[in-house]
Design a protein around this motif. Sequence first.
Motif, mmCIF file in Angstrom:
data_model
loop_
_atom_site.group_PDB
_atom_site.id
_atom_site.type_symbol
_atom_site.label_atom_id
_atom_site.label_comp_id
_atom_site.label_asym_id
_atom_site.label_seq_id
_atom_site.Cartn_x
_atom_site.Cartn_y
_atom_site.Cartn_z
ATOM 1 N N LEU A 57 0.907 -1.130 0.017
ATOM 2 C CA LEU A 57 0.001 0.007 -0.047
ATOM 3 C C LEU A 57 0.950 1.250 -0.058
ATOM 4 O O LEU A 57 0.585 2.268 -0.852
ATOM 5 N N VAL A 58 1.801 1.151 0.626
ATOM 6 C CA VAL A 58 2.863 2.489 0.836
ATOM 7 C C VAL A 58 3.486 2.369 -0.517
ATOM 8 O O VAL A 58 3.620 3.605 -0.996
ATOM 9 N N GLY A 59 3.882 1.484 -1.103
ATOM 10 C CA GLY A 59 4.622 1.391 -2.423
ATOM 11 C C GLY A 59 3.687 2.045 -3.521
ATOM 12 O O GLY A 59 4.376 2.735 -4.192
ATOM 13 N N GLY A 60 2.379 1.774 -3.230
ATOM 14 C CA GLY A 60 1.650 2.401 -4.392
ATOM 15 C C GLY A 60 1.633 4.042 -4.265
ATOM 16 O O GLY A 60 1.327 4.721 -4.898
ATOM 17 N N LEU A 61 1.287 4.459 -2.943
ATOM 18 C CA LEU A 61 1.330 5.686 -2.508
ATOM 19 C C LEU A 61 2.432 6.328 -2.765
ATOM 20 O O LEU A 61 2.348 7.628 -3.271
ATOM 21 N N ALA A 62 3.535 5.746 -2.892
ATOM 22 C CA ALA A 62 4.892 6.351 -3.269
ATOM 23 C C ALA A 62 5.273 6.699 -4.759
ATOM 24 O O ALA A 62 5.984 7.598 -4.942
ATOM 25 N N VAL A 63 4.367 6.279 -5.614
ATOM 26 C CA VAL A 63 4.633 6.202 -6.934
ATOM 27 C C VAL A 63 4.471 7.449 -7.349
ATOM 28 O O VAL A 63 5.407 8.179 -8.105
ATOM 29 N N THR A 64 3.456 8.391 -7.128
ATOM 30 C CA THR A 64 3.254 9.903 -7.550
ATOM 31 C C THR A 64 4.358 10.623 -6.900
ATOM 32 O O THR A 64 4.952 11.613 -7.701
#
Length: 206
Positions: A57-64
């Motif tokens: 979940l954190v990995g997905g949030l970090a993309v932008t």
Amino acid sequence: MIRTINDTLRRIPVWAVWLAGAVPFALLLWDILTGGLGVDPVQEVEHRLGRTALYFLVGGLAVTPLLRLTGLSLMRFRRAIGVICFAYALPHVLAWVVLDMGLLWGQMGRDILKRPYLLFGMGAFLILLALAVTSNNLALRRMGGQAWRRLHMLVYGGAILAAMHWLWAIKVNEVAPILWAAIIGVLLASRLVIRRPMPWARPQRS
């Protein structure tokens, strides 16, 4: 340099992300089969699945934020990262429902209402469920881009609930949930503060 890295990333197939996402589950299965889960294997299974879901979940949030700050683009992998997150969140909940609670639905309902961390966790899971179900091109076409984007903005609330779930569940002063909650807070704040790519992160025209 960033252009070279992005060119390399574009050549990486999305299935490689799925393969990497399966590694923590394979390690968990290995520990189950070899008896490496310690004195409380059910709790260890629950916790490891839940932590892994949070990490993705954190990995997905970090993309932008990563794109806006550095120009490094992982956008083509974001959907896979999000679905992998749900793929760990689902067995995390099922482990609690089946292994921990033994399908005692009445007891589960009372526990969810009685213990705030369970309420936060279930809220996060329902959000992840809605996002996973609509993480496909068919859902995007049927909902329309604007409605689809509004729905997927719920991931921010899901991340906050997931962080609160872990923080509220700890019984001693553990550093890890505090650290990951802080990381989530920084990532969400960065989206408000940094709304456009930084000058050095913008693609250079040839």
